[in-house]
Write an enzyme that holds these catalytic residues in place. Structure first.
Site: not given
Length: 206
Positions: A40, A69, A128
């Site tokens: 990521e 993000t 998450k």
């Protein structure tokens, strides 16, 4: 590709934050060479979208490359165009909503049971749990009691010592940033990054 099945198999999602696109790409190369194949690239990285596009052009579909993000709808659009295979958010953001609309798998940030349910209702592929370190592996056992089917990923303060504990407590994978990256994203040793990657792989048996 079944992202959940792949993450469950690979067990480690590397979170790359760097001081530029080139350095992020260096970290991608090092991690892939070291056997970490789910990555990521955080959009806190200057040029993060560019790094995602370059990485995607260099590797086949067996290397999972996502965007982290993701806050805004515009960011979701940008990373989709760059070829990101999935999106990671710190919370239930407008970017998460847009990613679902685009058909991108979303690993949506949450902490409380209410947030976990809201993320799944939104259409998140997995949730998450961030920051995981605040409550530790025992918290995952508590969450899974009323939500046994919820696909959870532990992110935030997970190191090679605690990563197996999160999996044992019910996390399907761990997302790892600074305990893995160290200073490699800001000019530190890539060899050190490779060594840390091996430590995680050894700890998790992958």
């Amino acid at each position: 590709m079944d992202l959940l099945a792949e993450l469950r198999h690979r067990k480690v999602l590397a979170i790359i934050r760097a001081d530029g696109a080139d350095r992020a790409l260096d970290c991608v190369h090092t991690l892939v060479d070291a056997g970490i194949t789910a990555l990521e690239v955080s959009l806190t990285t200057p040029g993060g979208v560019e790094a995602i596009a370059k990485a995607r052009s260099e590797y086949g579909a067996s290397i999972l490359i996502g965007a982290g993000t993701v806050i805004t709808p515009a960011q979701a659009d940008e990373v989709a165009a760059a070829g990101a295979g999935f999106v990671v958010t710190p919370a239930i953001t407008r970017g998460a909503h847009r990613s679902v609309e685009l058909g991108l798998p979303v690993l949506c940030g949450a902490l409380t049971p209410t947030e976990v349910v809201a993320a799944l209702d939104l259409g998140a592929t997995a949730v998450k749990i961030f920051p995981a370190k605040v409550y530790g592996p025992a918290y995952f056992r508590e969450l899974r009691a009323p939500l046994p089917g919820a696909p959870l990923i532990a992110v935030g303060g997970v190191d090679a010592d605690t990563a197996p504990e999160y999996l044992a407590a019910g996390a399907l994978a761990v997302g790892v940033g600074s305990p893995l990256l160290g200073d490699a994203g800001t000019g530190g040793s890539q060899a050190g990054l490779a060594a840390r990657a091996q430590s995680f792989r050894t700890a998790l048996g992958v």
